[in-house]
Design a protein around this motif. Structure first.
Motif, PDB file in Angstrom:
ATOM      1  N   ASP A 123       0.767  -1.255   0.002  1.00  0.00           N
ATOM      2  CA  ASP A 123      -0.017  -0.087   0.023  1.00  0.00           C
ATOM      3  C   ASP A 123       0.675   1.084   0.090  1.00  0.00           C
ATOM      4  N   TYR A 124       2.041   1.402   0.623  1.00  0.00           N
ATOM      5  CA  TYR A 124       2.830   2.599   0.854  1.00  0.00           C
ATOM      6  C   TYR A 124       3.550   2.799  -0.630  1.00  0.00           C
ATOM      7  N   ARG A 126       2.296   1.886  -3.489  1.00  0.00           N
ATOM      8  CA  ARG A 126       1.297   2.454  -4.538  1.00  0.00           C
ATOM      9  C   ARG A 126       1.087   3.590  -4.084  1.00  0.00           C
ATOM     10  N   PHE A 127       0.737   4.029  -2.851  1.00  0.00           N
ATOM     11  CA  PHE A 127       0.458   5.498  -2.843  1.00  0.00           C
ATOM     12  C   PHE A 127       1.666   6.185  -3.052  1.00  0.00           C
ATOM     13  N   ALA A 136      -2.502  11.337  -5.503  1.00  0.00           N
ATOM     14  CA  ALA A 136      -2.668  11.144  -4.053  1.00  0.00           C
ATOM     15  C   ALA A 136      -2.118  12.337  -3.304  1.00  0.00           C
ATOM     16  N   GLU A 140      -2.780  11.277   2.354  1.00  0.00           N
ATOM     17  CA  GLU A 140      -2.985   9.906   2.297  1.00  0.00           C
ATOM     18  C   GLU A 140      -1.737   9.234   2.157  1.00  0.00           C
ATOM     19  N   LEU A 141      -0.734  10.013   1.593  1.00  0.00           N
ATOM     20  CA  LEU A 141       0.747   9.219   1.786  1.00  0.00           C
ATOM     21  C   LEU A 141       1.314   9.197   3.335  1.00  0.00           C
ATOM     22  N   MET A 144      -0.526   6.263   4.864  1.00  0.00           N
ATOM     23  CA  MET A 144       0.058   4.950   4.363  1.00  0.00           C
ATOM     24  C   MET A 144       1.605   4.896   4.909  1.00  0.00           C
TER      25      MET A 144
END
Length: 363
Positions: A123-124, A126-127, A136, A140-141, A144
């Motif tokens: 997830d990290y 990808r974000f 993003a 949001e970053l 994550m």
């Protein structure tokens, strides 16, 4: 007239009785007991007035008492007393079922933490890629990133728990710390072992030393590196020793100073726990008070409670009990601190039981 005669007879009887008693009391008492045959010896000092002899105990120069930090029953003892051992060899096993259960829990926690970490990492990444493309937001970053860091920390904590459990397993499997021999086995199979409880005593038989106590009157003359003679009477052998350590305090040793003496030319006949006599060279200091080192055999002494005595021979050739103050026991002899002087005669053995004033026949 008849009455007077009776009184006269009574008076005469009393007079005769008194004279008879006086004659009996003046009769000398003769000792009719037979003399007791004894063997005697003369008191002689051992060594010279400038030497010092002390007693000590032999111990291995390298020894260890093995114990555990965990609680559990002894499952198996893999060695016997007297066995040769090598460094790292398994000697004793303690039951570790509770540790095995804890390790299973830790392994499960590691699997869970690993899965969570992998998911958070994906997830990290990808974000972060979306953030680089402006798809993003920073918030949001950041979320994550925090989730990824927490998952990573949980995995590290689980792995450290595994290391802790593995370290505890080392205390359930007691291994030899060095090459040597098993000197003593202090537990049996089925014994409940507690943390710090002694289980085995191992030692290296290649080198030995003597631990002796030195009186304060001569401690200033005892130096490290000094050569001494070591007598081990149980094996009738004499060795050369060298002073290795001299304690600087007598607070915990009864007013005497513990001294460690290395046995330079030890043999296979030496065993830990043997008693030894250590003879120091001449003491040159004028301030030193050297014991006279008057020694008598232990078999010549008698004990009554806490008192120690010896029978001596009087000028009338009778036994006289003399109470003594004794010092160190060196082999089969005992040091006499007071009560006997050099040149006096004492009784070594007798054919009958001695008592004070007994007439003697010296063989």
């Amino acid at each position: 007239m008849k009455t007077i005669s009776i009184y006269q007879l009574l008076s005469l009887s009393v007079i005769l009785l008194i004279f008879g008693c006086n004659d009996q009391s003046n009769t000398p008492v003769v000792n009719t007991s037979d003399p007791i045959a004894v063997t005697v010896a003369k008191v002689a000092s051992k060594g010279n007035q400038n030497s010092l002899i002390v007693s000590g105990t032999i111990q291995s120069a390298n020894s260890a008492t093995l114990s555990t930090r965990t609680m559990g029953y002894v499952d198996k003892i893999h060695i016997n007393v007297g066995d040769n051992i090598t460094k790292g060899q398994l000697l004793l096993s303690v039951n570790s079922n509770d540790l095995k259960a804890k390790k299973a829990q830790v392994n499960a926690a590691i699997l869970e933490a690993t899965a969570a970490f992998k998911n958070a990492k994906k997830d990290y990444e990808r974000f972060k890629s979306l953030f680089d493309k402006n798809s993003a937001s920073q918030k949001e970053l950041d979320d994550m990133t925090a989730r990824y860091d927490m998952a990573k920390a949980r995995l590290q904590a689980a792995e450290e728990m595994k290391n802790e459990v593995d370290a505890q397993f080392a205390y359930t499997n007691i291994r030899a710390p060095f090459n040597g021999k098993v000197a003593s086995k202090l537990v049996e199979v089925g014994t409940l072992a507690n943390p710090g409880m002694p289980l085995l005593l191992v030692e290296s038989p290649s080198s030995f030393e003597v631990v002796a106590k030195i009186p304060e009157s001569v401690i200033s003359d005892v130096k490290t590196g000094m050569k001494v003679d070591i007598l081990v009477s149980s094996i009738e052998a004499t060795f050369t020793g060298q002073i290795k350590e001299v304690s600087s305090s007598s607070a915990l040793s009864g007013g005497q100073y513990l001294t460690t003496i290395e046995i330079i030319d030890s043999s296979n006949s030496i065993r830990s726990g043997m008693f030894a006599s250590v003879q120091f060279p001449k003491i040159t200091s004028t301030n030193s008070v050297i014991p006279t080192n008057i020694m008598v055999p232990k078999e010549a002494l008698i004990t009554r409670g806490q008192l120690t005595g010896i029978y001596t021979v009087s000028q009338q050739n009778t036994a006289v009990l003399r109470w003594l103050r004794v010092g160190n026991t060196i082999g089969d002899n005992v040091e006499i601190l007071s009560g006997l002087k050099e040149g006096e005669t004492y009784i070594m053995s007798s054919q009958e039981k001695l008592y004070n004033g007994a007439t003697l026949t010296i063989q």
